[in-house]
Design a protein around this motif. Sequence first.
Motif, PDB file in Angstrom:
ATOM      1  N   ASP A   7       0.799  -1.359   0.030  1.00  0.00           N
ATOM      2  CA  ASP A   7      -0.001  -0.020   0.029  1.00  0.00           C
ATOM      3  C   ASP A   7       0.850   1.288  -0.013  1.00  0.00           C
ATOM      4  OD1 ASP A   7      -2.417  -1.423   0.007  1.00  0.00           O
ATOM      5  OD2 ASP A   7      -2.544  -1.335   2.162  1.00  0.00           O
ATOM      6  N   MET A   8       1.888   1.191   0.773  1.00  0.00           N
ATOM      7  CA  MET A   8       2.681   2.410   0.973  1.00  0.00           C
ATOM      8  C   MET A   8       3.513   2.532  -0.030  1.00  0.00           C
ATOM      9  SD  MET A   8       4.179   2.381   4.885  1.00  0.00           S
ATOM     10  CE  MET A   8       4.251   0.624   5.193  1.00  0.00           C
ATOM     11  N   GLU A   9       4.031   1.555  -0.746  1.00  0.00           N
ATOM     12  CA  GLU A   9       4.927   1.722  -2.170  1.00  0.00           C
ATOM     13  C   GLU A   9       3.854   2.137  -3.303  1.00  0.00           C
ATOM     14  OE1 GLU A   9       8.318  -1.545  -2.868  1.00  0.00           O
ATOM     15  OE2 GLU A   9       6.246  -2.496  -2.299  1.00  0.00           O
ATOM     16  N   THR A  10       2.660   2.046  -3.286  1.00  0.00           N
ATOM     17  CA  THR A  10       1.564   2.295  -4.218  1.00  0.00           C
ATOM     18  C   THR A  10       1.350   3.697  -4.088  1.00  0.00           C
ATOM     19  OG1 THR A  10       0.418   0.044  -4.501  1.00  0.00           O
ATOM     20  CG2 THR A  10      -0.747   2.148  -5.198  1.00  0.00           C
ATOM     21  N   ASP A  11       1.416   4.277  -2.930  1.00  0.00           N
ATOM     22  CA  ASP A  11       0.972   5.859  -2.583  1.00  0.00           C
ATOM     23  C   ASP A  11       2.363   6.561  -2.927  1.00  0.00           C
ATOM     24  OD1 ASP A  11      -1.629   5.963  -1.620  1.00  0.00           O
ATOM     25  OD2 ASP A  11      -0.984   5.469   0.435  1.00  0.00           O
ATOM     26  N   GLN A  12       3.421   5.781  -2.712  1.00  0.00           N
ATOM     27  CA  GLN A  12       4.606   6.554  -3.087  1.00  0.00           C
ATOM     28  C   GLN A  12       4.704   6.727  -4.581  1.00  0.00           C
ATOM     29  OE1 GLN A  12       8.621   4.129  -3.494  1.00  0.00           O
ATOM     30  NE2 GLN A  12       9.482   5.822  -2.393  1.00  0.00           N
ATOM     31  N   ALA A  13       4.466   5.848  -5.422  1.00  0.00           N
ATOM     32  CA  ALA A  13       4.482   5.896  -6.706  1.00  0.00           C
ATOM     33  C   ALA A  13       3.509   6.813  -7.534  1.00  0.00           C
ATOM     34  CB  ALA A  13       4.297   4.490  -7.539  1.00  0.00           C
ATOM     35  N   GLU A  14       2.080   6.868  -6.692  1.00  0.00           N
ATOM     36  CA  GLU A  14       1.161   7.749  -7.142  1.00  0.00           C
ATOM     37  C   GLU A  14       1.692   9.208  -6.729  1.00  0.00           C
ATOM     38  OE1 GLU A  14      -1.492   7.304  -8.861  1.00  0.00           O
ATOM     39  OE2 GLU A  14      -1.413   5.057  -8.965  1.00  0.00           O
ATOM     40  N   TYR A  15       2.238   9.290  -5.837  1.00  0.00           N
ATOM     41  CA  TYR A  15       2.643  10.689  -5.254  1.00  0.00           C
ATOM     42  C   TYR A  15       3.573  11.215  -6.330  1.00  0.00           C
ATOM     43  CZ  TYR A  15       5.105  14.399  -2.815  1.00  0.00           C
ATOM     44  OH  TYR A  15       5.685  15.749  -2.408  1.00  0.00           O
ATOM     45  N   TYR A  16       4.595  10.484  -6.680  1.00  0.00           N
ATOM     46  CA  TYR A  16       5.584  11.292  -7.365  1.00  0.00           C
ATOM     47  C   TYR A  16       5.066  11.319  -8.874  1.00  0.00           C
ATOM     48  CZ  TYR A  16       9.158  10.983  -3.599  1.00  0.00           C
ATOM     49  OH  TYR A  16       9.840  11.135  -2.482  1.00  0.00           O
ATOM     50  N   ALA A  17       4.303  10.506  -9.360  1.00  0.00           N
ATOM     51  CA  ALA A  17       3.747  10.536 -10.614  1.00  0.00           C
ATOM     52  C   ALA A  17       2.966  11.824 -10.695  1.00  0.00           C
ATOM     53  CB  ALA A  17       2.943   9.430 -10.951  1.00  0.00           C
ATOM     54  N   LEU A  18       2.196  12.229  -9.701  1.00  0.00           N
ATOM     55  CA  LEU A  18       1.491  13.556  -9.735  1.00  0.00           C
ATOM     56  C   LEU A  18       2.180  14.637  -9.666  1.00  0.00           C
ATOM     57  CD1 LEU A  18      -1.707  12.129  -7.663  1.00  0.00           C
ATOM     58  CD2 LEU A  18      -1.634  12.959 -10.015  1.00  0.00           C
ATOM     59  N   VAL A  19       3.367  14.571  -8.698  1.00  0.00           N
ATOM     60  CA  VAL A  19       4.300  15.808  -8.466  1.00  0.00           C
ATOM     61  C   VAL A  19       5.106  15.988  -9.893  1.00  0.00           C
ATOM     62  CG1 VAL A  19       6.424  16.426  -7.403  1.00  0.00           C
ATOM     63  CG2 VAL A  19       4.362  15.610  -6.129  1.00  0.00           C
ATOM     64  N   ALA A  20       5.314  14.840 -10.607  1.00  0.00           N
ATOM     65  CA  ALA A  20       5.973  14.969 -11.734  1.00  0.00           C
ATOM     66  C   ALA A  20       5.206  15.789 -12.803  1.00  0.00           C
ATOM     67  CB  ALA A  20       6.494  13.642 -12.132  1.00  0.00           C
ATOM     68  N   ARG A  21       4.113  15.282 -12.908  1.00  0.00           N
ATOM     69  CA  ARG A  21       2.877  16.008 -13.762  1.00  0.00           C
ATOM     70  C   ARG A  21       2.913  17.654 -13.433  1.00  0.00           C
ATOM     71  NH1 ARG A  21      -2.222  12.658 -13.899  1.00  0.00           N
ATOM     72  NH2 ARG A  21      -2.906  14.141 -15.482  1.00  0.00           N
ATOM     73  N   ALA A  22       2.801  17.787 -12.078  1.00  0.00           N
ATOM     74  CA  ALA A  22       2.785  19.297 -11.503  1.00  0.00           C
ATOM     75  C   ALA A  22       3.806  20.060 -12.027  1.00  0.00           C
ATOM     76  CB  ALA A  22       2.508  19.315 -10.170  1.00  0.00           C
ATOM     77  N   ARG A  23       5.290  19.262 -11.823  1.00  0.00           N
ATOM     78  CA  ARG A  23       6.483  20.028 -12.166  1.00  0.00           C
ATOM     79  C   ARG A  23       6.414  20.304 -13.585  1.00  0.00           C
ATOM     80  NH1 ARG A  23      10.078  15.968 -10.484  1.00  0.00           N
ATOM     81  NH2 ARG A  23       9.370  16.350  -8.715  1.00  0.00           N
ATOM     82  N   ALA A  24       5.972  19.420 -14.747  1.00  0.00           N
ATOM     83  CA  ALA A  24       5.894  19.645 -15.970  1.00  0.00           C
ATOM     84  C   ALA A  24       4.921  20.692 -16.315  1.00  0.00           C
ATOM     85  CB  ALA A  24       5.411  18.307 -16.734  1.00  0.00           C
ATOM     86  N   ALA A  25       3.787  20.765 -15.895  1.00  0.00           N
ATOM     87  CA  ALA A  25       2.709  21.908 -15.844  1.00  0.00           C
ATOM     88  C   ALA A  25       3.442  23.242 -15.579  1.00  0.00           C
ATOM     89  CB  ALA A  25       1.329  21.424 -15.226  1.00  0.00           C
ATOM     90  N   GLN A  26       3.983  23.200 -14.315  1.00  0.00           N
ATOM     91  CA  GLN A  26       4.516  24.712 -14.179  1.00  0.00           C
ATOM     92  C   GLN A  26       5.643  25.056 -14.762  1.00  0.00           C
ATOM     93  OE1 GLN A  26       6.371  24.170 -10.019  1.00  0.00           O
ATOM     94  NE2 GLN A  26       7.871  25.524 -10.399  1.00  0.00           N
TER      95      GLN A  26
END
Length: 224
Positions: A7-26
Amino acid sequence: MAMTKADMETDQAEYYALVARARAAQREGRYREAVELAVSSWDHIDGMMRYERKYADKQFVSIEGIEVVLRYAPLLFDFDSLNGLEALLRSQRRIEKNTSGGLADKLSKARGLMWDAHRLWVHLEEHVEVRQDELRRALQGDQERWRAVAEAWDTMELIRRTPEGGSYRLSLITRMDERVLAKCSSCGVVAKASKIKFLGAVECPKCGATAMFVILARRPGMSA
């Protein structure tokens, strides 16, 4: 709530994927979308932090998915995202407890910045142009704060900042109540509304999806 390692690994992966997309949008100048993606990452912060504290012995100074919101939401007058952050910190107190950057204090400062930014925006709307070095006299407060907001809005292409006599002359590139055309990223339909409405995801009048609308460049002779 107990979480498995998976569960924690899944959250880690989802978190960094969304942050990467936020970084790209920025990077691409889509600041409202960057904030929305960062907010979406909050659902996965707890699991990500648990995993990295337990299995990587990581100590957190800040959380990027939160810092993006603290940086841009005040400049976009995004009350809802800041209120959402307050709710997050109250409901998941371990986030504040396990970071050393003082998130509650940063949130308070972000709200103060938002109100100052709003005062400056109103001032710019009331005047065709203003000089940056005269903002303290006109609005009181800290001149460095006004300069920082003006520089940020210039980078975000919300205002025009023209060098003049050792300072800058500021003017709005566009008014937020200006009516513009924008295309639904889901079905492609073109809709017309005030620009501020299209700065966030909205419900498409045709397909019904909650989607981002791409503001279209105005062609010569196009009426608003």
